[in-house]
Design an enzyme around this catalytic site. Structure first.
Site, mmCIF file in Angstrom:
data_model
loop_
_atom_site.group_PDB
_atom_site.id
_atom_site.type_symbol
_atom_site.label_atom_id
_atom_site.label_comp_id
_atom_site.label_asym_id
_atom_site.label_seq_id
_atom_site.Cartn_x
_atom_site.Cartn_y
_atom_site.Cartn_z
ATOM 1 N N THR A 187 -32.510 -41.962 32.966
ATOM 2 C CA THR A 187 -32.261 -40.617 32.439
ATOM 3 C C THR A 187 -32.852 -40.596 31.061
ATOM 4 O O THR A 187 -32.990 -41.650 30.434
ATOM 5 C CB THR A 187 -30.722 -40.402 32.314
ATOM 6 O OG1 THR A 187 -30.153 -40.431 33.613
ATOM 7 C CG2 THR A 187 -30.353 -39.126 31.608
ATOM 8 N N ARG A 245 -25.167 -34.715 45.213
ATOM 9 C CA ARG A 245 -24.453 -35.497 44.188
ATOM 10 C C ARG A 245 -24.899 -35.039 42.796
ATOM 11 O O ARG A 245 -26.078 -34.877 42.522
ATOM 12 C CB ARG A 245 -24.757 -36.983 44.365
ATOM 13 C CG ARG A 245 -24.097 -37.913 43.310
ATOM 14 C CD ARG A 245 -25.020 -38.256 42.172
ATOM 15 N NE ARG A 245 -24.438 -39.232 41.243
ATOM 16 C CZ ARG A 245 -25.000 -39.594 40.106
ATOM 17 N NH1 ARG A 245 -26.165 -39.086 39.737
ATOM 18 N NH2 ARG A 245 -24.418 -40.457 39.305
ATOM 19 N N THR A 297 -26.661 -42.333 29.030
ATOM 20 C CA THR A 297 -27.368 -42.702 30.256
ATOM 21 C C THR A 297 -26.586 -43.844 30.900
ATOM 22 O O THR A 297 -25.844 -44.542 30.219
ATOM 23 C CB THR A 297 -28.808 -43.171 29.972
ATOM 24 O OG1 THR A 297 -28.773 -44.330 29.135
ATOM 25 C CG2 THR A 297 -29.636 -42.094 29.288
#
Ligand code: ASP
Length: 355
Positions: A200, A228, A251
């Site tokens: 991320t 999700r 993250t």
């Protein structure tokens, strides 16, 4: 006569004189912070290009939210980054689904999109949710329609590289279905090395007025169940900003972060007067205590089997980052130079063979 009342006016109107005095009596424990002399931008380890770009824009006097979004757009657009935007690894059905959120300190406003398909820059759509709707989060089909209404083009986000990784995983999933994996010498190194990819980008900034902003954007976990949603588009988890205090983002394992409102916790620890690094460590410690209740998330030594990072900057321009495990680094531009900085940690990562 019909009186229109906007969401922002409603919030202002509800804080009448009595309520205002009540609110101001809850003084921040953070000392009244002088604004930093130089802007500061902090990002995850994959964010070196993002901090550079955001700093360039901050120096031109742009709003900190526009600056950090322009920074992460570089990474969203890069097909070689397999955990963000275009080129992100897909869900278990081979479809790329993206999550992103933004938060703007001066207006205490935010927007987010989750499970959005076919749009390269979910962070830009998140900003539009903030600017052009009365909502904070749009998901799936609705988020896509909203993006298209604002002129975003649908694109195929699945690169060949990501598709090959997905196919390989699907073929190896079970010996009880009809999919055969290729012989291992047919796989290129890149695909074979792959185990459980995720990643991320988070980017937070403070400018010389002391105004803060943050963005987080991701393709989430590879092979996730369709639909999700991770922590990245959840305000309070994937990021949080309080313009009186600081900004934080995260993250790592989103579920652990969602269930503990991690980024909000980091900002609250900074409000209590802790440095950004200490605030990140305290939040991680709290999360690790909760992880004792999640047996599936513990290794044989009873420690978390997952990683989680926080990045934080306060209103004074002090910054810090921490991970549960040693070895992580974050990206930073301190107004003078861009560099990678070692994250603080709770536990020393054991050598590979003892993990
Ligand atoms: N936090 C992301 C998610 O749970 C993944 C990551 O940062 O590695 O979707």
């Amino acid at each position: 006569m019909k009186t229109e009342i906007s969401r922002r006016n409603f919030i202002k109107a509800s804080v009448g004189a009595g309520a205002a005095s009540l609110l101001s009596s809850g003084k921040n424990r953070l000392e009244a912070a002088p604004a930093p002399r130089k802007p500061v931008v902090i990002s995850s380890g994959n964010g070196m290009r993002a901090v550079d770009k955001a700093m360039e824009l901050l120096r031109q006097g742009q709003d900190p939210l526009d600056a950090v979004i322009a920074g992460v757009n570089i990474v969203e657009n890069d097909p070689d980054v397999t955990s963000v935007g275009y080129g992100g690894l897909p869900n278990e059905e081979g479809v790329v689904e993206l999550d992103a959120s933004v938060m703007h300190g001066p207006t205490h406003n935010g927007g987010a999109v989750a499970s959005i398909r076919n749009i390269k820059n979910p962070s830009k759509v998140a900003k539009l949710v903030m600017d052009r709707t009365a909502h904070a989060l749009l998901v799936g089909e609705g988020a896509l329609r909203f993006a298209k209404a604002h002129g975003f083009n649908e694109e195929n986000l699945l690169t060949d590289r990501a598709r090959e990784r997905w196919l390989e995983r699907k073929e190896k999933l079970s010996d009880k279905d009809f999919w055969y994996p290729p012989k291992s010498d047919e796989l290129d190194e890149d695909v074979r090395a792959f185990v459980d990819a995720h990643g991320t980008i988070n980017c937070c900034a403070v400018d010389t007025k002391g105004d803060l902003a943050a963005v987080t954007t991701t393709s989430g976990f590879f092979f996730k169940i369709p639909g999700r949603v991770g922590d990245s588009p959840i305000h309070g988890a994937g990021l949080y900003v309080d313009n009186e205090v600081g900004a934080a983002g995260s993250t790592g394992l989103g579920e652990a972060n969602i269930l503990t409102c991690g980024s909000n916790m980091v900002v609250e620890f900074m409000r209590d007067g802790h440095s950004p690094e200490e605030a990140c460590l305290r939040a991680l410690k709290r999360i690790v205590e909760k992880a004792n209740l999640w047996p599936d998330r513990l290794n044989e030594r009873g420690l978390p089997s997952f990683g989680l990072n926080f990045y934080a900057v306060n209103k004074k321009g002090e910054y810090g980052g921490a991970n549960i495990w040693s070895g992580a680094r974050f990206s930073l531009h301190d107004g003078t130079q861009a560099k990678k900085v070692e994250s603080a940690y709770l536990f020393k990562r054991p050598p590979e063979k003892n993990r």
